[in-house]
Enzyme design. Structure first.
Site, PDB file in Angstrom:
ATOM      1  N   SER A 255       0.866  -1.176   0.000  1.00  0.00           N
ATOM      2  CA  SER A 255       0.000   0.000   0.000  1.00  0.00           C
ATOM      3  C   SER A 255       0.900   1.222   0.000  1.00  0.00           C
ATOM      4  CB  SER A 255      -0.895   0.015   1.240  1.00  0.00           C
ATOM      5  OG  SER A 255      -1.528   1.276   1.408  1.00  0.00           O
TER       6      SER A 255
ATOM      7  N   TYR B 223      -2.179  -1.231  10.352  1.00  0.00           N
ATOM      8  CA  TYR B 223      -2.190  -1.360   8.899  1.00  0.00           C
ATOM      9  C   TYR B 223      -0.873  -0.883   8.276  1.00  0.00           C
ATOM     10  CZ  TYR B 223      -3.694  -1.105   4.045  1.00  0.00           C
ATOM     11  OH  TYR B 223      -3.790  -1.281   2.695  1.00  0.00           O
TER      12      TYR B 223
END
Length: 317
Positions: free
Chosen positions: A164, A176
């Site tokens: 990401s 995350y």
């Protein structure tokens, strides 16, 4: 001087364009294993590669997701149930893949399965909140990769890990970004180790895209749950208006192209089918022109940008 520089830059991009247009032969004979195919990027990639004639082995978390995918694809595509957090499930899926690929090996492994919540200021969270994400996004990637690597090496194939842009810039607290920074490090080391065996490793670094796990209602619900479980003194520090302001700031990151998942799956497909794939793919204009440049800025400038964009706690100094 500037003319020569412009010519050199033009020649570089022309050569790269030519190299990246070269496609691997006999794609219809190659097997690709994709995790997280119930929805989102994995689901679309599975359907995309199936249309192109590849032999897709799609791993889904639920039987419902697997059945829906089979109904949308050809008989070539096969599904298996996989929970990447359970070693027994990974081992069973590995044996299942071995039975299907045989001596040909596995051309492509796409580690796509992931979650993004809970995502909130770190003090709102518990250790288990971090563990929950790391088990799926990082440890799951490592377990699946190490289990299937002998098959990928046999085919001199590809490993494609979905990271990401938050593996470059930590926009939010929680596990995350940590998990994606870990995926970046794992992929970098893996790429250097496996190049001696003809295996190529690529990372996909999407910007902001709308999938089932990033839907507004899911994100809002998880943020509210984290707030409700935060200690009273933390709630007092941040104030009751912080959530609404935080959601407003986060919503401004949503781009017009966020629903076009093909911007991401096209990068995945190229990493699997091109003779000369890139090491990294930045998917989305926000990734290319905002977050990627941010990752190269001095830390104090990035801190200032985040300070201006996000709301202040009620009792900030």
């Amino acid at each position: 001087m500037w003319l020569y520089l412009a010519v050199l830059v033009g020649l570089y991009y022309l050569l790269r364009w030519y190299r990246e247009r070269q496609v691997v032969s006999h794609l219809q004979d190659k097997f690709v294993f994709i995790t997280g195919c119930d929805s989102g990027f994995g689901n679309q990639l599975a359907r995309q590669l199936d249309l192109r004639g590849l032999r897709v082995l799609a791993a889904c978390l639920t039987e419902q997701g697997a059945e829906q995918l089979r109904n949308q694809t050809s008989d070539r595509l096969q599904t298996v149930i996989l929970d990447v957090t359970k070693t027994d499930s990974v081992a069973a899926a590995t044996e299942w893949v071995k039975e299907r690929v045989g001596d040909r090996g596995l051309w492509g492994l796409v580690n796509n399965a992931g979650i993004c919540t809970p995502m909130a200021p770190n003090e709102w969270l518990t250790k288990q909140d971090f563990v929950k994400i790391l088990e799926v996004n990082l440890l799951g990637v490592i377990d699946v990769t190490l289990s299937l690597l002998p098959l990928v090496r046999k085919a001199r194939g590809r490993v494609v890990n979905v990271s990401s842009i938050m593996g470059r810039v930590a926009l939010f607290g929680g596990g995350y970004s940590m998990s994606k920074y870990g995926v970046e490090a794992f992929s970098d080391s893996l790429r250097r180790e496996l190049c001696y065996f003809g295996v190529k490793v690529a990372m996909i670094e999407p910007g902001y895209f709308m999938t089932n796990m990033t839907q507004d209602d899911v994100f809002n619900k998880n943020l509210q749950a984290s707030w409700d479980h935060a200690r009273p003194e933390i709630q007092e520090l941040y104030g009751n208006n912080f959530i609404a302001n935080f959601l407003k700031s986060s919503g401004s990151l949503k781009a017009p192209w966020a629903g076009n998942l093909s911007l991401v799956t096209n990068c995945m497909e190229h990493a699997l089918t091109a003779c000369h794939p890139r090491s990294r793919y930045s998917a989305g204009w926000d990734a290319k022109f905002l977050y990627l440049p941010m990752s190269y800025l001095p830390s104090f400038l990035v801190d200032l940008m985040m300070y201006w964009h996000y709301p202040l706690p009620a009792k900030a100094l």
